[in-house]
Design a protein around this motif. Structure first.
Motif, mmCIF file in Angstrom:
data_model
loop_
_atom_site.group_PDB
_atom_site.id
_atom_site.type_symbol
_atom_site.label_atom_id
_atom_site.label_comp_id
_atom_site.label_asym_id
_atom_site.label_seq_id
_atom_site.Cartn_x
_atom_site.Cartn_y
_atom_site.Cartn_z
ATOM 1 N N ARG A 213 50.878 -70.092 65.299
ATOM 2 C CA ARG A 213 50.193 -68.904 64.773
ATOM 3 C C ARG A 213 48.727 -68.940 65.174
ATOM 4 N NH1 ARG A 213 51.158 -67.406 58.441
ATOM 5 N NH2 ARG A 213 50.595 -65.177 58.492
ATOM 6 N N ASP A 214 48.249 -67.837 65.751
ATOM 7 C CA ASP A 214 46.862 -67.754 66.199
ATOM 8 C C ASP A 214 46.269 -66.458 65.672
ATOM 9 O OD1 ASP A 214 44.430 -67.844 67.439
ATOM 10 O OD2 ASP A 214 45.210 -67.835 69.490
ATOM 11 N N GLY A 215 45.531 -66.550 64.562
ATOM 12 C CA GLY A 215 44.916 -65.366 63.989
ATOM 13 C C GLY A 215 45.687 -64.830 62.796
ATOM 14 N N ASP A 216 45.248 -63.678 62.339
ATOM 15 C CA ASP A 216 45.791 -63.069 61.126
ATOM 16 C C ASP A 216 47.051 -62.279 61.460
ATOM 17 O OD1 ASP A 216 46.094 -62.239 58.540
ATOM 18 O OD2 ASP A 216 44.575 -60.652 58.651
ATOM 19 N N VAL A 217 48.156 -63.005 61.607
ATOM 20 C CA VAL A 217 49.436 -62.384 61.915
ATOM 21 C C VAL A 217 50.150 -62.049 60.617
ATOM 22 C CG1 VAL A 217 51.675 -62.717 63.035
ATOM 23 C CG2 VAL A 217 49.609 -63.663 64.074
ATOM 24 N N ASP A 218 50.733 -60.852 60.562
ATOM 25 C CA ASP A 218 51.468 -60.442 59.374
ATOM 26 C C ASP A 218 52.502 -61.491 58.993
ATOM 27 O OD1 ASP A 218 54.082 -58.809 58.310
ATOM 28 O OD2 ASP A 218 52.212 -57.921 57.588
ATOM 29 N N LYS A 219 52.604 -61.774 57.710
ATOM 30 C CA LYS A 219 53.488 -62.830 57.228
ATOM 31 C C LYS A 219 54.935 -62.607 57.649
ATOM 32 C CE LYS A 219 55.081 -65.106 52.983
ATOM 33 N NZ LYS A 219 55.005 -65.110 51.495
ATOM 34 N N SER A 220 55.411 -61.369 57.569
ATOM 35 C CA SER A 220 56.803 -61.100 57.917
ATOM 36 C C SER A 220 57.067 -61.364 59.400
ATOM 37 C CB SER A 220 57.160 -59.651 57.572
ATOM 38 O OG SER A 220 56.386 -58.732 58.335
ATOM 39 N N ILE A 221 56.092 -61.052 60.251
ATOM 40 C CA ILE A 221 56.258 -61.306 61.680
ATOM 41 C C ILE A 221 56.281 -62.807 61.940
ATOM 42 C CG2 ILE A 221 55.139 -61.091 63.944
ATOM 43 C CD1 ILE A 221 54.159 -58.352 63.077
ATOM 44 N N TRP A 222 55.360 -63.529 61.302
ATOM 45 C CA TRP A 222 55.327 -64.980 61.508
ATOM 46 C C TRP A 222 56.621 -65.636 61.027
ATOM 47 C CZ3 TRP A 222 54.116 -68.811 64.183
ATOM 48 C CH2 TRP A 222 54.184 -70.117 63.686
ATOM 49 N N GLU A 223 57.121 -65.222 59.885
ATOM 50 C CA GLU A 223 58.361 -65.814 59.374
ATOM 51 C C GLU A 223 59.533 -65.542 60.309
ATOM 52 O OE1 GLU A 223 58.750 -64.268 55.445
ATOM 53 O OE2 GLU A 223 57.429 -65.788 54.555
ATOM 54 N N ARG A 224 59.495 -64.416 60.997
ATOM 55 C CA ARG A 224 60.564 -64.095 61.939
ATOM 56 C C ARG A 224 60.524 -64.989 63.176
ATOM 57 N NH1 ARG A 224 61.482 -58.343 65.191
ATOM 58 N NH2 ARG A 224 63.274 -59.066 66.429
ATOM 59 N N TYR A 225 59.311 -65.291 63.654
ATOM 60 C CA TYR A 225 59.181 -65.999 64.929
ATOM 61 C C TYR A 225 58.849 -67.486 64.805
ATOM 62 C CZ TYR A 225 59.446 -61.547 67.332
ATOM 63 O OH TYR A 225 59.881 -60.339 67.813
ATOM 64 N N ALA A 226 58.572 -67.963 63.586
ATOM 65 C CA ALA A 226 58.135 -69.352 63.416
ATOM 66 C C ALA A 226 59.088 -70.349 64.061
ATOM 67 C CB ALA A 226 57.953 -69.675 61.932
ATOM 68 N N THR A 227 60.385 -70.133 63.921
ATOM 69 C CA THR A 227 61.377 -71.032 64.518
ATOM 70 C C THR A 227 62.351 -70.298 65.425
ATOM 71 O OG1 THR A 227 62.850 -70.769 62.611
ATOM 72 C CG2 THR A 227 61.265 -72.594 62.548
ATOM 73 N N TYR A 228 62.036 -69.056 65.756
ATOM 74 C CA TYR A 228 62.966 -68.210 66.508
ATOM 75 C C TYR A 228 63.330 -68.808 67.867
ATOM 76 C CZ TYR A 228 64.590 -64.132 69.166
ATOM 77 O OH TYR A 228 65.299 -63.277 69.963
ATOM 78 N N TYR A 229 62.395 -69.447 68.534
ATOM 79 C CA TYR A 229 62.615 -69.925 69.898
ATOM 80 C C TYR A 229 63.176 -71.348 69.954
ATOM 81 C CZ TYR A 229 59.715 -65.868 70.953
ATOM 82 O OH TYR A 229 59.217 -64.583 71.033
ATOM 83 N N GLN A 230 63.525 -71.917 68.822
ATOM 84 C CA GLN A 230 64.097 -73.257 68.771
ATOM 85 C C GLN A 230 65.586 -73.151 68.469
ATOM 86 O OE1 GLN A 230 61.471 -74.916 65.760
ATOM 87 N NE2 GLN A 230 60.384 -76.084 67.319
ATOM 88 N N ARG A 231 66.409 -73.556 69.408
ATOM 89 C CA ARG A 231 67.852 -73.468 69.223
ATOM 90 C C ARG A 231 68.351 -74.581 68.314
ATOM 91 N NH1 ARG A 231 66.739 -71.937 74.648
ATOM 92 N NH2 ARG A 231 67.462 -69.820 75.099
ATOM 93 N N SER A 232 69.488 -74.355 67.696
ATOM 94 C CA SER A 232 70.001 -75.274 66.686
ATOM 95 C C SER A 232 70.621 -76.531 67.277
ATOM 96 C CB SER A 232 71.050 -74.562 65.817
ATOM 97 O OG SER A 232 72.185 -74.199 66.608
ATOM 98 N N GLN A 233 70.952 -76.498 68.567
ATOM 99 C CA GLN A 233 71.604 -77.636 69.196
ATOM 100 C C GLN A 233 71.365 -77.591 70.702
ATOM 101 O OE1 GLN A 233 76.104 -76.953 69.662
ATOM 102 N NE2 GLN A 233 75.580 -75.580 67.962
ATOM 103 N N GLU A 234 71.811 -78.635 71.388
ATOM 104 C CA GLU A 234 71.676 -78.697 72.835
ATOM 105 C C GLU A 234 73.003 -78.311 73.486
ATOM 106 O OE1 GLU A 234 69.135 -81.540 75.495
ATOM 107 O OE2 GLU A 234 70.999 -82.573 75.015
#
Length: 401
Positions: A213-234
């Motif tokens: 997170r870099d700056g004042d990002v809306d909480k709902s947007i951050w919660e959506r993307y905080a782990t979005y790009y990390q897959r659950s397994q290999e």
């Protein structure tokens, strides 16, 4: 009618038949019992992931590529090394890094440093200056003067898709990888990725990203993307692109972002897939096309890419019209890409699910548009398949517009 006119009419009629077949094929997939069961079965993992919240990388992935070990909320902003050893340009590098640049003065130095600090494979860094007005050009010139591997391509402001296409046209590397100019690579792992792709003779090697997170990002947007790009397994086992897409979608791990894979340049060039100019969400049809045709694909669970979530970026600053346009044209491209192609039962449901997700994105955004805005989308493509899709997308109350 002249011979050329007759040939053109035949080609046009053939293209429309193929498009109509694609629409019929997708509707058949979406109406199947197995598709509906699959959709219901995948809602539970999605809900559990949402409840689980911020994920933690508990194990390092195999293959010597390090992963993030911190929860996303506590991961600090990464800062790549600012010093590296300049190297001479080579004619046929291992990797071409394509970076479209538009008004990125605050982040560009970190972005470029993170690439040039990679050790092992030979590189060329193709920076497409997309009409920047904020001093980004000065930073690019400074880097290019210091390191011969940096090349600057200048164009009038034309958008990220055009910049990526322009950059790809200039590539000379065996592999190509895209990087957004406000993002960066957090570790010296490109050598491992190239080695893995070489050893398995891959068309595509997928990997992950952590968001910060870099700056004042809306909480709902951050919660959506905080782990979005990390897959659950290999998904390390080599498989076709279609099977990879289906397997990842089944586990709710499919991510089309074009920065999350290394692609064999000859494969992409021969396929002819390019980004759709002038739209957002262009990752959807581009990655979809590559996976539909790739023969050998694998994934390593490493957070190589660092994704900056900031105010004013593409994903945080979208208006409904731009988003609707992007989803609509992406959906059209995807169903046309499918054509009349037959898919195996174990993949067809999940492929339909991916395409349907883009359709849903378009429908949700179009619901908020004015009649004039909806009409502007209708006018983008007058093909019969496009008109049928638009009728399905428009709310019932808006179909008289």
């Amino acid at each position: 009618m002249t011979g050329n006119e007759h040939d053109f009419a035949e080609e046009l009629a053939s293209a429309r038949r193929q498009r109509d077949a694609a629409v019929a094929r997708l509707r058949q997939l979406e109406s199947s019992l197995s598709y509906r069961i699959g959709r219901a079965a995948t809602r539970l993992p999605r809900a559990l992931k949402s409840i689980r919240g911020v994920s933690v990388r508990r194990n390092k992935p195999s293959g010597g590529i390090a992963g993030s070990a911190l929860p996303a909320k506590s991961v600090p902003t990464p800062h790549p090394v600012r010093s590296w050893t300049p190297l001479p340009r080579v004619d046929s590098p291992d990797v071409s890094v394509v970076i479209p640049v538009y008004n990125s003065v605050d982040w560009l130095e970190d972005c470029l440093s993170s690439v040039l600090a990679q050790t092992g494979p030979t590189l060329e860094v193709i920076c497409v200056n997309d009409g920047s007005t904020d001093g980004s050009e000065r930073i690019l010139q400074r880097f290019a003067e210091k390191d011969e591997r940096v090349r600057i391509v200048t164009q009038p402001n034309s958008g990220q898709s055009v910049g990526r296409n322009r950059g790809f046209a200039e590539t000379a590397g065996r592999y190509v990888i895209y990087l957004d100019s406000d993002d960066l690579w957090q570790e010296d792992s490109l050598s491992d990725l190239v080695g893995h792709a070489d050893s398995e003779r891959l068309d595509l090697l997928l990997f992950d990203s952590f968001a910060f997170r870099d700056g004042d990002v809306d909480k709902s947007i951050w919660e959506r993307y905080a782990t979005y790009y990390q897959r659950s397994q290999e998904y390390r086992k080599v498989r076709s692109g279609i099977q990879m897409l289906a397997d990842m979608r089944h586990q709710r791990d499919y991510r089309p972002h074009v920065g999350l894979y290394l692609a064999r340049t000859a494969f992409v060039r021969d396929l002819g897939t390019r980004f759709i100019p002038g739209i957002v969400h262009q990752d959807n049809p581009y990655t979809f096309s590559l996976l539909l045709h790739a023969k050998r694909v694998a994934h390593v669970r490493t957070d190589f890419y660092a994704r900056r979530i900031r105010p004013g970026s593409t994903i945080t600053g979208l208006d409904d019209l731009r988003s609707a346009k992007g989803y609509y044209l992406s959906y059209l491209a995807m169903i046309r890409e499918l054509g009349s192609r037959g898919l195996e039962p174990d993949t067809s449901d999940m492929v339909a699910d991916v395409v349907h997700g883009v359709f849903q994105g378009a429908r949700q955004k179009i619901a908020h548009l004015t009649p004039d805005e909806v009409q502007s989308l209708v006018d983008l493509d007058l093909g019969m398949d496009a008109q049928l899709v638009m009728r399905a997308l428009r709310p019932v109350r808006a179909r008289s517009y």
